[in-house]
Write a protein that holds these residues in place. Structure first.
Motif, mmCIF file in Angstrom:
data_model
loop_
_atom_site.group_PDB
_atom_site.id
_atom_site.type_symbol
_atom_site.label_atom_id
_atom_site.label_comp_id
_atom_site.label_asym_id
_atom_site.label_seq_id
_atom_site.Cartn_x
_atom_site.Cartn_y
_atom_site.Cartn_z
ATOM 1 N N THR A 31 0.828 -1.208 0.000
ATOM 2 C CA THR A 31 0.000 0.000 0.000
ATOM 3 C C THR A 31 0.864 1.261 0.000
ATOM 4 N N PRO A 38 -5.322 6.464 -1.130
ATOM 5 C CA PRO A 38 -4.731 5.153 -0.857
ATOM 6 C C PRO A 38 -4.775 4.257 -2.095
ATOM 7 N N LEU A 92 -8.419 -5.941 -2.859
ATOM 8 C CA LEU A 92 -7.217 -5.246 -3.307
ATOM 9 C C LEU A 92 -6.490 -5.992 -4.422
ATOM 10 N N PHE A 100 -10.329 0.610 -1.799
ATOM 11 C CA PHE A 100 -10.279 0.877 -0.364
ATOM 12 C C PHE A 100 -11.635 1.190 0.255
ATOM 13 N N VAL A 103 -12.513 -0.547 3.580
ATOM 14 C CA VAL A 103 -11.305 -1.138 4.165
ATOM 15 C C VAL A 103 -10.782 -0.202 5.247
ATOM 16 N N TRP A 105 -8.124 1.339 7.680
ATOM 17 C CA TRP A 105 -6.670 1.503 7.734
ATOM 18 C C TRP A 105 -6.324 2.776 8.498
ATOM 19 N N PRO A 113 -0.931 3.415 3.953
ATOM 20 C CA PRO A 113 -2.023 2.707 4.604
ATOM 21 C C PRO A 113 -1.564 1.424 5.299
ATOM 22 N N LEU A 115 -3.153 -1.634 7.114
ATOM 23 C CA LEU A 115 -4.465 -2.275 7.154
ATOM 24 C C LEU A 115 -4.776 -2.795 8.551
#
Length: 167
Positions: A31, A38, A92, A100, A103, A105, A113, A115
């Motif tokens: 990432t 992101p 992803l 994202f 998601v 993060w 990012p 996670l």
């Protein structure tokens, strides 16, 4: 006189995938932030490369539209996924759309990012790139490390996800 090397036989792509698919690997998501947005991609071709200096490597496909954005950022985070993160990996791992969306993060120490729920994260800076056929061999300098969980890892085996068996 130079030695004469025999021509290697052609390798069938289907056989290549079948045989190499028997090698089990962990799953990561690479990432970064690109202009504040992101970006990331799922990657099971990841390895430790060197302790001194601390280097890791991974191998994005040359067709990846995400790797050039991460390259441009110059710094990124390797998120080592836990076995409960299959959906994040699938999200992803696909092209297009807002990968994202939904998601969770937070920013890692290099602002990439990180996670939520990852087993561990590795902050990196791009060190070098080498041609690797239909992939690029990326060598990254490790700038930070964190362990986050003792959960079991997400594994990739024979083109599917797997988990460690209970002991």
């Amino acid at each position: 006189m130079e030695p004469v090397l025999a021509q290697a036989p052609a390798i069938d792509a289907t056989a290549f995938k079948a045989v190499l698919g028997r090698f089990c690997s962990g799953v990561t998501v690479i990432t970064a932030l690109d202009d504040g947005e992101p970006v990331g991609f799922a990657c099971q071709s990841f390895a430790s490369l060197s302790i001194d200096p601390p280097l890791v490597s991974f191998f994005p496909a040359k067709t990846s539209s995400t790797w050039p954005r991460i390259r441009r950022a110059g710094r990124f985070c390797v998120n080592i996924l836990a076995d409960h993160q299959i959906d994040i990996c699938r999200r992803l791992g696909r092209s297009g759309a807002d990968k994202f969306a939904g998601v969770d993060w937070i920013a890692s120490s290099n602002s990439s990012p990180l996670l939520t729920g990852a087993l561990a994260t590795i902050d990196c800076e791009l060190h070098d790139e080498v041609d690797g056929g239909d992939h690029t061999i990326v060598i990254a300098r490790v700038t930070g490390l964190n362990e986050h969980s003792d959960a079991t890892p997400l594994l990739f085996y024979r083109a599917d996800f797997g988990r460690l068996a209970a002991q």
